[in-house]
Structures are given as C-alpha cells and as structure tokens.
Design an enzyme around this catalytic site. Structure first.
Site, PDB file in Angstrom:
ATOM      1  N   CYS A 115      33.589 103.697   8.588  1.00  0.00           N
ATOM      2  CA  CYS A 115      34.893 103.033   8.453  1.00  0.00           C
ATOM      3  C   CYS A 115      35.815 103.748   7.468  1.00  0.00           C
ATOM      4  O   CYS A 115      37.029 103.567   7.509  1.00  0.00           O
ATOM      5  CB  CYS A 115      34.702 101.580   8.029  1.00  0.00           C
ATOM      6  SG  CYS A 115      33.791 100.616   9.242  1.00  0.00           S
ATOM      7  N   HIS A 252      41.653  99.203   5.204  1.00  0.00           N
ATOM      8  CA  HIS A 252      40.737  99.182   6.353  1.00  0.00           C
ATOM      9  C   HIS A 252      40.568  97.730   6.785  1.00  0.00           C
ATOM     10  O   HIS A 252      40.370  96.840   5.956  1.00  0.00           O
ATOM     11  CB  HIS A 252      39.394  99.782   5.951  1.00  0.00           C
ATOM     12  CG  HIS A 252      38.317  99.508   6.956  1.00  0.00           C
ATOM     13  ND1 HIS A 252      38.476  99.782   8.297  1.00  0.00           N
ATOM     14  CD2 HIS A 252      37.078  98.957   6.821  1.00  0.00           C
ATOM     15  CE1 HIS A 252      37.378  99.429   8.944  1.00  0.00           C
ATOM     16  NE2 HIS A 252      36.522  98.918   8.074  1.00  0.00           N
ATOM     17  N   ASN A 282      37.458  95.023  13.791  1.00  0.00           N
ATOM     18  CA  ASN A 282      37.202  96.198  12.949  1.00  0.00           C
ATOM     19  C   ASN A 282      37.033  97.411  13.863  1.00  0.00           C
ATOM     20  O   ASN A 282      36.053  97.508  14.596  1.00  0.00           O
ATOM     21  CB  ASN A 282      35.934  95.942  12.129  1.00  0.00           C
ATOM     22  CG  ASN A 282      35.590  97.097  11.203  1.00  0.00           C
ATOM     23  OD1 ASN A 282      36.145  98.189  11.319  1.00  0.00           O
ATOM     24  ND2 ASN A 282      34.665  96.846  10.295  1.00  0.00           N
TER      25      ASN A 282
END
Ligand code: ACO
Length: 325
Positions: A115, A252, A282
């Site tokens: 990520c 993020h 996500n």
C-alpha cells in the site's frame, strides 16, 4: 540558490467499470452493509473484469496523466510502477506500459511496497530527478488487488478494490524554499519485524502459487495510526512547516477510521482530508494517486497548494511526501 525540484505536472486515474457494493458482498460472504460501513467507511469497490490486467488499468491512468500534463509521451525517460499485483512475476508490468506507450528509450521498472508503493515510487522519482538521473518520470500505482483476495474470508475480502492512478513528475527549478513548486520533502520507512501482520501466503519462491492476503486487522490498525502520524510529523519537522500550513491531506485510503484517527492526531480538520475509500475501498498502491486525481479534477487541489501524501502497508512499510502543487 537555484536547485532542482520534482514538479508534479499532471495526474490521471482509471477505475474498472464493474462496481461491487456492500450489498453485493453480502451474497458472497457472511457480512452486512452496516458492519462494513461502521468499521471501514467502505460502501463499494471497483473490480477488474476477467482478463483486465494491472497493465491495462495502469496504461489508462498513464494516458490520462500524460494528457493532463500536456506532454508528448516521448518526453518520458523513466517509468516507475508500484504494484503488488503485476501481470506476471516478470517482466515488470512497467515495461508493458512502456511498450504500449511506444516508448523505446529510458528505464521502466516496478517497485513493491504494497500500500505504500506509490509513496515509495514518487520518492524514487524525486531522487532520480534531483540526482540528474531522470527529467520526466511517469509514476504509477496500479492494482488488481481482487486477484489476491480469498473470497471466502470476510475479514479481508470486503476491504479491497482495483484501480490505477498516475502522475507525471518533471525536473523544475526552485529557490530551495518552501514556496518552491514541487516535492519539498519525502520520507520512507519499513520495519520487517511486522512482516507477518499483513502478507500474502504464496509466491514464486515459497509455494509457486500467487497466494491470498492474510491480515491481523487490529495490529495493522494500531500501528497504522502511530506510524502515519510519525512520518507526517517528520515531514513537517524537515521543512519547518506546521499542520496549519497544509492545504490538502491525501492519505492512503485503507479505512476511514484510520484516516480520521490520523487527522485528529496531527490536528488536521476533516474538511482538508481527501477521502475516496467509501467508493473505492483500499486499492493499495493505487489509492493515493486515485484520491489525488479526484481532488485535482474536482478543483479542490490548486496550483500553489501544499499537499501532504502518506501511506502505510504490508511489511510494514510507510512514508510521506510533502509537495507544493
Ligand atoms: N462482516 C461481519 N463481521 C465481520 C467481518 C465482516 N466483513 N469481518 C470480521 N467480522 C467479525 C469478526 O469475525 C469478529 O467476530 P467475533 O467477535 O465473533 O470473533 C468481529 O467482526 C470483530 O472482528 P475484529 O477483527 O476484531 O474487528 P475490528 O473492529 O478490528 O475491525 C478491521 C476489523 C476493519 C479489519 C479493522 O481491524 C481494521 O480496519 N484494521 C486495519 C486493517 C486495514 O485497513 N488493512 C488494510 C491494509 S493495511 C493498510 O492499508 C494500512
């Protein structure tokens, strides 16, 4: 004093057409819309079509970024693609994008920081540019993360989605002050002691399979808020700026509760936080450029704004980039 700065010249993104809502997820695993929304803020996610590859998403985002920057693709001398879901184990997905763009010079490579991938890739681009190694870099975060999910595991499959975002970063000149356009400071971290908290249980060297995402959600949550807040403080300390100076916080997009917790910890009002996790889930390395592109295209982020990017992911890896738009 004149110095080289890495200026963001354009941004683009792409989301697969298929939208999977929380209601759709209730038909796949034992979950509810209420549970997902309350714990994560996610309402829906985009999922790539069968046969739609990470490079397909990356290419669409890249073309949009090139058009937005108003450059000729041939100006690009470096392509850095952050992904955890490459088309193949090798070659790098970046070279497929390079070939599709008709670029036969310079370098193209993937980086893997899950990520945090886009923040890592942008930091590498900044370093290349400031060292004189590159002049125009295409930085992409692209994922078909749905392909790593165990669709029988409700604790992970409801969280993620697919997508891609890209920016064009160009060498520019600055005075060496915080008023300069471009990346003002960037900070990367990892701590492999936590590599078992969020990982994929397969790979070419271990199982010769792709594997599925496994996660200790609570542990990830606990570390995320602390690590992200620390790297933001680090960015502010390095520049002598304060949270009040930040115009837009583009984090993020893992979980709305993590975003809210982080913003509170560093004293940023909710209206300065760009949030897309509700519609995207996500999307790992794609989440920051997807959120950036949305805030640019809807007119929130304007030239001259101070924009703070951050991410945290498996490894653990985390980092921040402070950029004057
Ligand atoms: N639907 C319904 N119930 C569920 C679901 C689901 N999708 N998933 C888990 N549950 C149940 C569990 O089985 C458990 O039931 P039990 O009490 O009967 O055992 C209960 O809900 C609570 O489970 P927890 O895991 O303790 O729930 P928690 O409040 O910690 O929330 C979550 C889970 C949302 C994953 C949270 O820990 C989190 O957000 N962690 C951060 C993880 C993250 O964002 N990862 C993304 C990658 S890392 C990154 O990008 C930063």
């Amino acid at each position: 004093m004149s110095i080289i700065r890495s200026v963001v010249a354009g941004c683009g993104s792409y989301l697969p057409e298929r939208v999977v809502t929380n209601q759709d997820m209730t038909k796949i695993v034992d979950t509810t819309d209420d549970w997902i929304v309350e714990r994560t803020g996610i309402h829906a996610r985009h999922i790539a079509a069968d046969g739609e590859l990470t490079s397909d998403l990356a290419l669409k985002a890249a073309r949009a970024a090139i058009a937005h920057a108003g450059i000729d693709a041939q100006e690009i001398d470096t392509i850095i693609l952050a992904t955890t879901t490459p088309d193949n184990t090798f070659p790098a997905t970046a070279v497929t994008v390079q070939a599709e763009l008709g670029i036969h010079h310079g370098a193209a490579f993937d980086i893997q920081a899950v990520c945090s991938g886009f923040v890592y890739a942008l930091t590498i681009a900044d370093t290349f540019i400031r060292c004189g190694q590159a002049k125009t870099v295409l930085v992409i975060g692209a994922e078909t993360f749905s392909r790593l999910l165990d669709w029988t595991d409700r604790t992970t499959c409801v969280l993620f989605g697919d997508g891609a975002g890209a920016v064009i970063v160009k060498a520019g000149e600055g005075e060496g002050t915080n008023a300069d356009r471009g990346i003002l400071t960037a900070h990367l971290h990892s701590d492999g002691r936590y590599k078992d908290k969020l990982y994929v249980d397969g790979g070419p060297s271990s199982t010769q399979t792709t594997g599925h995402v496994r996660m200790e959600g609570r542990e990830v949550f606990r570390h995320a808020v602390v690590n992200i807040a620390d790297t933001i403080k680090e960015a502010l300390a390095a520049t002598g700026l304060t949270a009040n100076d930040i115009d837009w916080f583009v984090p993020h997009q893992a979980n709305k509760r993590i975003l809210d917790g982080t913003a509170k910890r560093i004293g940023l009002p909710p209206e300065k936080v760009v949030i897309t996790v509700g519609d995207h889930g996500n999307t790992s390395a794609a989440s920051v450029p997807l959120a950036l592109d949305q805030a640019i295209k809807d007119g929130r982020i304007k030239r001259g704004d101070l924009v703070l990017l951050e991410a945290m992911g498996g490894g653990f890896t985390w980092g921040s980039v402070l950029v004057r738009w």
